[in-house]
Motif scaffolding. Structure first.
Motif, short mmCIF file in Angstrom:
data_model
loop_
_atom_site.label_atom_id
_atom_site.label_comp_id
_atom_site.label_asym_id
_atom_site.label_seq_id
_atom_site.Cartn_x
_atom_site.Cartn_y
_atom_site.Cartn_z
N GLN A 249 0.84 -1.20 0.00
CA GLN A 249 0.00 0.00 0.00
C GLN A 249 0.88 1.24 0.00
N GLY A 250 0.54 2.20 -0.85
CA GLY A 250 1.32 3.43 -0.93
C GLY A 250 2.45 3.37 -1.96
N TYR A 251 2.61 2.21 -2.61
CA TYR A 251 3.66 2.10 -3.64
C TYR A 251 3.21 2.71 -4.97
N GLY A 252 1.92 3.05 -5.05
CA GLY A 252 1.43 3.71 -6.27
C GLY A 252 0.97 2.76 -7.36
N HIS A 253 0.58 1.55 -6.95
CA HIS A 253 0.10 0.58 -7.94
C HIS A 253 -1.20 -0.07 -7.46
N SER A 254 -1.91 -0.66 -8.41
CA SER A 254 -3.22 -1.24 -8.10
C SER A 254 -3.16 -2.75 -7.97
N THR A 255 -4.20 -3.27 -7.35
CA THR A 255 -4.45 -4.71 -7.37
C THR A 255 -5.38 -5.01 -8.55
N TYR A 256 -5.56 -6.30 -8.82
CA TYR A 256 -6.50 -6.70 -9.89
C TYR A 256 -7.91 -6.24 -9.55
N GLN A 257 -8.25 -6.32 -8.27
CA GLN A 257 -9.59 -5.89 -7.85
C GLN A 257 -9.78 -4.39 -8.07
N MET A 258 -8.75 -3.61 -7.80
CA MET A 258 -8.85 -2.15 -8.03
C MET A 258 -9.05 -1.84 -9.50
N ALA A 259 -8.30 -2.54 -10.36
CA ALA A 259 -8.44 -2.31 -11.80
C ALA A 259 -9.85 -2.68 -12.26
N LEU A 260 -10.34 -3.81 -11.75
CA LEU A 260 -11.71 -4.23 -12.11
C LEU A 260 -12.74 -3.21 -11.64
N GLU A 261 -12.54 -2.70 -10.44
CA GLU A 261 -13.48 -1.70 -9.92
C GLU A 261 -13.46 -0.44 -10.78
N SER A 262 -12.25 0.00 -11.18
CA SER A 262 -12.15 1.19 -12.04
C SER A 262 -12.90 0.96 -13.35
N ALA A 263 -12.71 -0.24 -13.93
CA ALA A 263 -13.37 -0.53 -15.21
C ALA A 263 -14.89 -0.57 -15.05
N LYS A 264 -15.33 -1.20 -13.98
CA LYS A 264 -16.77 -1.34 -13.76
C LYS A 264 -17.43 0.02 -13.53
#
Ligand SMILES: [Zn+2]
Ligand SMILES: [Zn+2]
Length: 310
Positions: A249-264
């Motif tokens: 956390q705080g490294y400036g990158h997403s998880t797969y779940q975060m990417a999916l949430e952004s897309a949705k």
């Protein structure tokens, strides 16, 4: 008829290259995405993936005429999301830079108030490379970029950087390439530019090195709303992100779940995961692909060499 909007992944790896056999199904080169908009070339980031693109462009240039004076000049606009190594480390090996007559625009997020050209000169040329940045043979046009700007690339014209505050979409047609930016502050130390390319009523959003927030990144969701293709950072599994031993956390990158949430939430029509952690080999990514990919719903994993028409 003008309607070509093609994307080719030249490098999909985050952080550093992984030139090892069990990494090459997904790819070992760092971030670089080639975007061909009819006859105009836009390149998103200049990680090591840009090197092969340069080799191909020079080959085409040589084949365009037996007479060196009559060869078609190479023109490209390279947009740098930020200047972390994995997004610039291929630039000084991009062969068109060393060809007389090439027109290479490099527009990117500058650090604090430093000039981007000074930064690239310092970290890629002069002190760490046999050639200085002013020794290159091309017309090397390096300009600062941030989220208050718009890049416009019209047919047969030089790309322009305009102020967003005075930009009027109605002054342009759908044959003009319009690129806008969203700066995520959640990427240490100086943030990162997400990019939105609009052309011929189609929209590509490139969101690398982006970490989301609890409840999503609302401004990003608005920025990406309704895009045809979303290329989104997916560096970590949730388990690694929250690891009690080495949390990310705080490294400036997403998880797969975060990417999916952004897309949705942004209602993106298609999602490509991107910027894989260099510790994830093909076996790991194939397991993640089984878990998260759903091609019928437009959810896929970017792989080096993959081409997509929008
Ligand atoms: Zn990166
Ligand atoms: Zn970065």
């Amino acid at each position: 008829m003008n309607n070509k909007f093609k994307v080719k992944f030249r490098g999909v790896r985050g952080s550093y290259p992984t030139p090892k056999a069990n990494y090459l199904n997904f790819g070992g080169n760092t971030s670089c995405v080639e975007v061909m908009l009819d006859d105009r070339l836009v390149v998103l980031d200049a990680g090591t993936g840009i090197v092969d693109l340069g080799v191909e462009l020079v080959r085409e240039h040589i084949l365009s005429s037996g007479n060196p004076q009559e060869r078609k000049n190479i023109e490209a606009t390279i947009l740098l999301s930020h200047v972390h190594q994995d997004h610039i480390q291929g630039l000084q090996f991009f062969k068109p830079v060393f060809i007389q007559g090439s027109k290479i625009n490099v527009f990117g997020l500058n650090i604090n108030n430093e000039d981007l050209k000074d930064t690239l000169q310092d970290v890629l040329f002069d002190r760490v490379f046999p050639l200085g940045i002013d020794d290159v043979k091309c017309d090397f046009n390096i300009q600062n970029l941030n989220d208050s700007k718009v890049v416009v690339i019209q047919k047969c014209a030089e790309p322009k950087i305009l102020e967003l505050s005075s930009f009027n979409q109605n002054d342009y047609s759908k044959d003009d390439i319009i690129i806008t930016f969203y700066k995520t502050q959640a990427h240490p130390k100086n943030g990162c530019l997400c990019m939105k390319i609009s052309y011929n009523d189609k929209v590509l959003v490139y969101a690398t090195d982006k970490e989301s927030y609890v409840g999503s990144d609302k401004r990003f969701i608005e920025f990406a709303h309704g895009c045809d293709l979303l290329i989104h950072d997916a560096q970590y599994t949730h388990q690694d992100y929250v690891s009690p031993v080495a949390p990310k956390q705080g490294y400036g990158h997403s998880t797969y779940q975060m990417a999916l949430e952004s897309a949705k939430l942004s209602k993106a029509k298609r999602l490509l995961f991107f910027h894989y952690d260099p510790n994830y080999d093909d076996t790991t990514l194939e397991m993640l692909e089984k878990e998260f990919a759903n091609p019928e719903c437009g959810i896929e994993f970017a792989k080096e060499g993959l081409e997509i028409a929008i």
